[in-house]
Design an enzyme around this catalytic site. Structure first.
Site, PDB file in Angstrom:
ATOM      1  N   GLY A   1       0.826  -1.214   0.000  1.00  0.00           N
ATOM      2  CA  GLY A   1       0.000   0.000   0.000  1.00  0.00           C
ATOM      3  C   GLY A   1       0.852   1.253   0.000  1.00  0.00           C
ATOM      4  O   GLY A   1       2.090   1.191   0.052  1.00  0.00           O
TER       5      GLY A   1
ATOM      6  N   GLU B   1      -0.991 -10.816   2.551  1.00  0.00           N
ATOM      7  CA  GLU B   1      -0.754 -10.062   3.791  1.00  0.00           C
ATOM      8  C   GLU B   1      -1.036 -10.944   5.005  1.00  0.00           C
ATOM      9  O   GLU B   1      -0.282 -10.936   5.986  1.00  0.00           O
ATOM     10  CB  GLU B   1      -1.628  -8.810   3.820  1.00  0.00           C
ATOM     11  CG  GLU B   1      -1.179  -7.771   2.796  1.00  0.00           C
ATOM     12  CD  GLU B   1      -2.122  -6.587   2.635  1.00  0.00           C
ATOM     13  OE1 GLU B   1      -1.689  -5.589   2.084  1.00  0.00           O
ATOM     14  OE2 GLU B   1      -3.291  -6.673   3.058  1.00  0.00           O
TER      15      GLU B   1
HETATM   16  C1  5RP Z   1      -3.500  -3.545   0.850  1.00  0.00           C
HETATM   17  C2  5RP Z   1      -3.856  -3.110   2.208  1.00  0.00           C
HETATM   18  C3  5RP Z   1      -3.321  -1.785   2.670  1.00  0.00           C
HETATM   19  O1  5RP Z   1      -2.611  -1.960   3.831  1.00  0.00           O
HETATM   20  C4  5RP Z   1      -4.464  -0.845   2.919  1.00  0.00           C
HETATM   21  O2  5RP Z   1      -5.265  -0.784   1.755  1.00  0.00           O
HETATM   22  C5  5RP Z   1      -3.965   0.549   3.291  1.00  0.00           C
HETATM   23  O3  5RP Z   1      -3.344   1.119   2.183  1.00  0.00           O
HETATM   24  P1  5RP Z   1      -2.790   2.613   2.181  1.00  0.00           P
HETATM   25  O4  5RP Z   1      -1.576   2.603   3.040  1.00  0.00           O
HETATM   26  O5  5RP Z   1      -2.483   2.871   0.719  1.00  0.00           O
HETATM   27  O6  5RP Z   1      -3.873   3.501   2.698  1.00  0.00           O
HETATM   28  O7  5RP Z   1      -4.529  -3.752   2.951  1.00  0.00           O
HETATM   29  O8  5RP Z   1      -4.165  -4.729   0.496  1.00  0.00           O
END
Ligand code: 5RP
Length: 223
Positions: free
Chosen positions: A29, A103
């Site tokens: 992310g 993840e």
């Molecule tokens: C990816 C995720 C990310 O951790 C989540 O979407 C947060 O992303 P960002 O740091 O861009 O806000 O779960 O699958």
């Protein structure tokens, strides 16, 4: 401070959670991208990383950080990742970046999950952010019907195929008051690869970036 500046700040702050000489678990992310960029500054002090997505792997390797095969590793001390929402007990919704399955796999290898997020991710109850669920494509309609029966609104994420060849359903309108029970229930449905509720793998610690700096919240087993 802009949201990007907050993300950069928590990305840098997460370096203090890295155990020298160890293999670091790396999420996915935009917040984690900031962490990866910061990690590059101490790359000689770590053994390498295990990654939760092709995107993070690419970024880590571009910085000269070795990415190791998860199957070759028994345990890692810490996994660092962002979240879409986090509740007062450290339960999270994840998967906005479509990487939820890997993840969860890397989080499962780790002794501690350190969540890095800006304060906007903090909620009282999970569910305002649509819950991502990775599914085997042939099961998507059946799984969507199960959510409709709960009174929720599932939406297939158009044009997205995950790193594992799965499809994603984003479920709107859930009020997740018992994250652990809902995670367990959805995990039982045939065709579900993984659900973006991280309750069994909740955060041990969260670094929240806000206008006044970093707030560190630790989630104990009693919390
Ligand atoms: C990816 C995720 C990310 O951790 C989540 O979407 C947060 O992303 P960002 O740091 O861009 O806000 O779960 O699958």
């Amino acid at each position: 401070m802009t949201q990007d500046e907050l993300k950069a700040m928590v990305g840098r702050a997460a370096l203090a959670q890295v155990v020298p000489g160890s293999i670091v678990g790396v999420g996915t992310g935009s917040t984690v991208n900031c962490f990866i960029d910061a990690l590059a500054t101490i790359r000689d002090r770590i053994h390498g990383a295990v990654s939760s997505s092709e995107k993070s792997t690419e970024r880590l390797r571009a910085h000269g950080i070795a990415v190791l095969d998860t199957n070759a590793i028994e345990r890692i001390p810490v996994y660092i990742d962002g979240a879409d929402e986090i509740d007062p007990r450290g339960h999270m919704i994840k998967g906005g970046g479509a990487a939820l399955t890997r993840e969860k796999i890397v989080a499962d290898l780790a002794d501690r999950f350190v969540c890095i997020a800006d304060v906007s991710k903090r909620v009282a109850v999970l569910g305002r952010f649509p819950l991502p669920v990775e599914v085997i494509p042939m099961a998507s309609a059946q799984i969507a019907r199960r959510f409709v029966a709960w009174g929720a609104s599932p939406v297939l994420r158009a044009g997205v195929v995950t790193d594992n060849g799965g499809h994603l359903i984003d479920v709107h309108g859930l009020n997740i008051t018992d994250p652990l029970a809902m995670e367990c229930e959805i995990n039982q449905w045939p065709g579900v690869v993984s659900v973006g509720i991280f309750a069994r793998h909740r955060a041990s610690l969260c670094l929240f970036g806000g206008p006044d700096g970093i707030e560190t919240v630790s989630y104990t087993s009693a919390s």
